[in-house]
Design a protein around this motif. Structure first.
Motif, PDB file in Angstrom:
ATOM      1  N   LYS A 681       0.810  -1.216   0.000  1.00  0.00           N
ATOM      2  CA  LYS A 681       0.000   0.000   0.000  1.00  0.00           C
ATOM      3  C   LYS A 681       0.847   1.271   0.000  1.00  0.00           C
ATOM      4  O   LYS A 681       0.302   2.376  -0.010  1.00  0.00           O
ATOM      5  N   THR A 682       2.164   1.102   0.002  1.00  0.00           N
ATOM      6  CA  THR A 682       3.015   2.282   0.017  1.00  0.00           C
ATOM      7  C   THR A 682       3.030   2.960  -1.345  1.00  0.00           C
ATOM      8  O   THR A 682       2.707   2.365  -2.368  1.00  0.00           O
ATOM      9  N   THR A 697       6.010   8.780   0.074  1.00  0.00           N
ATOM     10  CA  THR A 697       4.954   9.737   0.368  1.00  0.00           C
ATOM     11  C   THR A 697       3.903   8.988   1.170  1.00  0.00           C
ATOM     12  O   THR A 697       4.147   7.866   1.636  1.00  0.00           O
ATOM     13  N   GLY A 698       2.741   9.583   1.386  1.00  0.00           N
ATOM     14  CA  GLY A 698       1.719   8.918   2.164  1.00  0.00           C
ATOM     15  C   GLY A 698       1.325   7.575   1.576  1.00  0.00           C
ATOM     16  O   GLY A 698       1.439   7.357   0.372  1.00  0.00           O
ATOM     17  N   GLY A 741       0.501  15.273   0.083  1.00  0.00           N
ATOM     18  CA  GLY A 741       1.162  13.980   0.052  1.00  0.00           C
ATOM     19  C   GLY A 741       0.368  12.885   0.722  1.00  0.00           C
ATOM     20  O   GLY A 741       0.935  11.868   1.130  1.00  0.00           O
ATOM     21  N   LEU A 742      -0.946  13.058   0.840  1.00  0.00           N
ATOM     22  CA  LEU A 742      -1.785  12.101   1.558  1.00  0.00           C
ATOM     23  C   LEU A 742      -2.857  11.506   0.658  1.00  0.00           C
ATOM     24  O   LEU A 742      -3.341  12.160  -0.280  1.00  0.00           O
ATOM     25  N   PHE A 743      -3.229  10.257   0.954  1.00  0.00           N
ATOM     26  CA  PHE A 743      -4.363   9.587   0.316  1.00  0.00           C
ATOM     27  C   PHE A 743      -5.581   9.700   1.225  1.00  0.00           C
ATOM     28  O   PHE A 743      -5.475   9.542   2.449  1.00  0.00           O
TER      29      PHE A 743
END
Length: 843
Positions: A681-682, A697-698, A741-743
């Motif tokens: 999931k990275t 990143t996220g 930088g987030l999901f």
């Protein structure tokens, strides 16, 4: 007009009748008339139901059959309703009268037939030289179209041409290459014909297209209701292109017309334009040749023409002049579906279309006997678009600089690698391009140099050269074939003759095409220290799949990595120019042979290959952290920065695709498998710049592999579906924000769980989510729309014509369709079998 019904399909037929007889006198004594000529010859009645009509919804229709008997005898009228639209209860009010009426209570097509019966003429004296009987006419039908001629129910199996619907069916007409025709060869022949109904004229000063084969011929309707036929020809002597125009001919709005364009070459060297069975214009073509090409036939619309508003039916193309100039005789009966023959045609029927396929049919078929390239196009939703020459899965689609699409590699329905490439051109025609197995070797060092005196040289090429055609003609210039072995030594050139010998500056010698062994004696010694280099083609003997294909700044395409027919990884990339035949060359060796990787074009022209897997020398498989650059200036690969995490079957997307900053080399790397073949999931970002590298990143909310990525209008990135670490096919979706930088996981996910699906932007900013496979592994035919403004996924009621996954979907805006859509190309069908079928989605 007489219309017959055959096999549930209606069609129109113009009956041409030559009327004979009348009052005539012969010479006799005292100038008295012959007794046989005292009486008019009685002619049979001819039913005339009047012209076809278009009427508003719910209108009362009046039909008139007076004047059906040419001799004015007493006749009896028999009207009957042949066809009504589904749901209509229309009835004729006075079926035994000269005039009849009904109410068009439902939009659609009404067909009414009239027969007239002539009563016995009681005034004919006994013994008169004519029969004392009545006669019954053949039936005549009239068509009434109620409401707008759009996609209403039971439309008589006609192609609807309403400004949005039009046909794109292709055929390759084997008329012959005019440049290969000798001076004494007669012009070939062609007939293009069909039934057309126009409900409105094009706007002032414009032309509506009835039929066209680009750069060959076109039939247009002008805003003045004039019909024109234009034929593009070549002057036999100068090869200069010119256009021959026939017409204008009258064309009545609101009526069906049989239109035919005829080129009669073998006996007449003439062209004809015929309307309803009568020649209305002709032109002499002496000294001219057809400008033949392989462009598709267009019906009802085109990129530079208005759309014909109306309907079309029974379009045929034959390599034969079916009718004489004096008058046409359209076929009396409809041909059987899929019939490959036209009665009376000496040569092949190259196109026969009945337009009875419904939108989204499970099997896309037309009646083109050459290539099923392009088909009926509908107004909205998924429509059949075309057929590749090869079924493909694990292939690539690359947009080229001219707006066309390059299809490369993959495996076919027999699990064989595909070496051939294909192109969907910006006029919607599908063409073959250079095969990936035939590779050009340039300037190979033979290890031999001249010393100013030696003329005999012996060596072998590194690879066994191929010659595409052997024969007695030793000159590649004359055959147009550049697949010869060419040895150069300074200004000396020797070329093999295809027969194992040499021509050019060679005096003698041999070449073995199986081993590449060469014995060559030059007529003049090469200069001292001049190297002998070989230029030739060899057959790699394989296609490629699991590769990447990237268009470079100079228009060439880099085919990098992947596997061959034996599933061995390929260690050299291929570089070729789609615009040049026989242009495929190999690069230097890659740093790592790899598959399941991604490739991104950077602003400096280099390509960065990311991750994937490779074979190690001991036979084990390694999932890669390594990346590598390809430099088109050197045709070489060099190591790139390491990924933070090993990954393969991941997805990448350039930020500049989302923010339109051409200098932004950053891209996002999402998910994939790790070295244990477990979904991850990275995500990480390539930073770009001179010292670019990768940094984390996220992370996504869940592991994903075989997911889809797409840019949103606000610059964010949508991630949909895929497979998680437990093997579940996902219906969830999340959005990545490059600023934070987030999901962010969307609360409302997709309506169906999907993997190996596609996500494609639409012109209005929404996203088309199409096909894929579900938890059972079966391909899906469903699709849905993501609306960024509402943050919702909405299922489409319209399904794909073919369930598929692992396909490629790309916007299609540069075509001749006249509207923007999304092409879905190849992939596996419901059971995973690669398909050749192409669909287009119109939003």
């Amino acid at each position: 007009m007489i219309r017959f019904l055959n096999g549930g399909r209606s069609f129109l037929l113009l009956l041409i009748i030559t009327l004979a007889g009348g009052v005539f006198f012969g010479g006799c004594v005292n100038h008295e008339p012959d007794s046989d000529s005292l009486f008019n010859q009685n002619r049979p009645p001819v039913a005339n139901a009047g012209p076809d009509q278009t009427v508003p919804s719910g209108a009362r229709v009046q039909l008139e059959g007076t004047g059906s008997d040419p001799d004015g005898n007493e006749i009896r009228y028999e009207w009957r309703m042949v066809q009504t639209p589904e749901g209509s209860s229309a009835q004729l009010d006075t079926p035994a009268s000269p005039t009849v009426g009904f109410v068009a209570d439902t939009d659609g097509v009404y067909r009414i037939a009239l027969q007239v019966v002539e009563e016995v003429d009681q005034n004919i004296p006994e013994g008169a030289p004519i029969e004392n009987t009545g006669a019954t006419s053949e039936p005549d039908e009239v068509m009434v179209i109620a409401g707008d001629p759009g996609a209403f129910e039971n439309a008589g199996n006609k192609l609807i041409l309403d400004g949005s619907h039009f046909a794109l069916s292709t055929t390759v007409l084997d008329i012959g290459d005019p440049l290969q025709i000798g001076a004494n060869t007669q012009l070939n022949e062609m007939t293009a014909e069909g039934w057309f109904f126009a409900g409105a004229l094009p706007a002032g000063g414009t032309e509506a297209l009835l039929m066209r084969k680009s750069d060959f011929f076109e039939i247009v309707l002008t805003s003045n209701a004039d019909l024109l036929l234009r034929i593009t020809m070549l002057d036999r002597t100068t090869r200069v292109e010119q256009t021959v125009t026939l017409g204008p001919a009258p064309f009545s709005i609101g009526q069906w017309h049989h239109i035919a364009a005829v080129i009669a070459g073998r006996s007449q060297h003439r062209a004809y334009l015929a309307v309803d069975g009568t020649t209305v214009a002709a032109a002499d073509l002496t000294g001219l040749l057809l400008n033949n090409n392989s462009n598709r036939l267009t019906i009802g619309g085109g990129a530079d023409k208005a759309f014909l508003v109306g309907m079309a039916d029974e379009i045929r193309i034959t390599q034969d002049v079916r009718y004489p100039e004096g008058g046409f005789d359209p076929p009396v009966e409809r041909l059987i579906q899929d019939s490959p023959f036209v009665p009376g045609a000496r040569f092949a029927v190259h196109g026969l279309w009945h337009f009875d396929e419904f939108a989204g049919a499970e099997l896309f078929t037309d009646f083109s006997l050459r290539r099923n390239d392009l088909f009926l196009v509908g107004e909205v939703g998924f429509q059949p678009f075309g057929r590749l020459d090869f079924p493909r899965r694990f292939h690539t689609i690359t947009p080229l600089a001219d707006g066309s699409l390059l299809i490369a590699g993959g495996i076919d329905d027999g699990a064989r690698t595909v070496s051939e490439t294909e192109q969907i051109r910006d006029d919607d025609q599908l063409d073959n391009l250079a095969p990936l197995n035939i590779v050009k070797v340039t300037n190979e060092n033979t290890g031999q140099t001249g010393d100013g005196s030696k003329t005999l040289f012996e060596f072998s090429t590194t690879l066994a050269p191929i010659v595409s055609d052997t024969g007695s003609d030793p000159s590649p210039d004359e055959t147009g074939d550049d697949r010869r072995v060419v040895i150069t030594a300074g200004n000396l050139t020797a070329t093999d003759n295809g027969l194992g010998g040499w021509t050019g500056d060679a005096e003698s010698g041999t070449i073995d095409y199986e081993t590449g062994a060469i014995s060559l004696t030059f007529a003049t010694p090469p200069a001292n220290q001049t190297p002998l280099v070989a230029n030739y083609f060899y057959n790699r003997g394989t296609g490629v799949f699991y590769h990447t294909a990237t268009r470079l700044d100079d228009g060439q395409v880099l085919i990098a990595g992947g596997a061959d027919k034996d599933e061995d990884l390929i260690d050299r990339a291929l570089l070729f120019d789609p615009a040049i035949d026989n242009s495929v060359v190999e690069t230097t060796e890659m740093e790592d042979p790899r598959r399941f990787h991604t490739a991104q074009l950077l602003s400096d022209g280099r390509v960065l290959l990311v991750g994937g897997e490779t074979d190690l020398s001991d036979g084990t498989i390694e999932t890669l952290r390594r990346t590598e650059f390809y430099n088109p200036a050197t045709l070489a690969f060099t190591p790139g920065p390491l990924l933070v995490q090993r990954r393969k079957l991941h997805r990448t997307i350039l930020f500049r695709e989302c923010n339109q900053n051409a200098q932004d080399d950053r891209f996002l790397v999402v998910g994939g498998y790790d070295e244990t073949n477990r979904p991850i999931k990275t995500a990480e970002i390539y930073s770009g710049g001179a010292n670019g590298g990768f940094f984390l990143t996220g992370s996504m909310s869940v592991e994903r592999v075989r997911q889809a990525l797409v840019c949103l209008p606000d610059g964010k990135i949508l991630v949909t579906g895929g497979i998680d670490a437990s093997g579940r096919v996902l219906d969830s979706a999340e959005i990545y924000d490059p600023v934070t930088g987030l999901f962010t996981l969307l609360q409302a996910g997709m309506n169906s769980a999907r993997a190996e699906h596609t996500a494609t932007p639409l012109p209005d900013g929404k996203i088309l989510i199409a096909a894929g496979f579900d938890q059972s592994g079966q391909g899906l035919a469903s699709a849905e729309i993501y609306d960024p403004d509402q943050n919702l996924f909405t299922p489409l009621s319209d399904s794909l014509g073919l369930a598929r996954f692992g396909h490629v979907a790309l916007p299609w805006t540069e075509s001749a369709l006249g509207k923007e859509g999304v092409l879905l190309i190849g992939g596996g069908d419901a059971s995973g079998l690669p398909t050749a079928l192409i669909e287009i989605f119109f939003p």
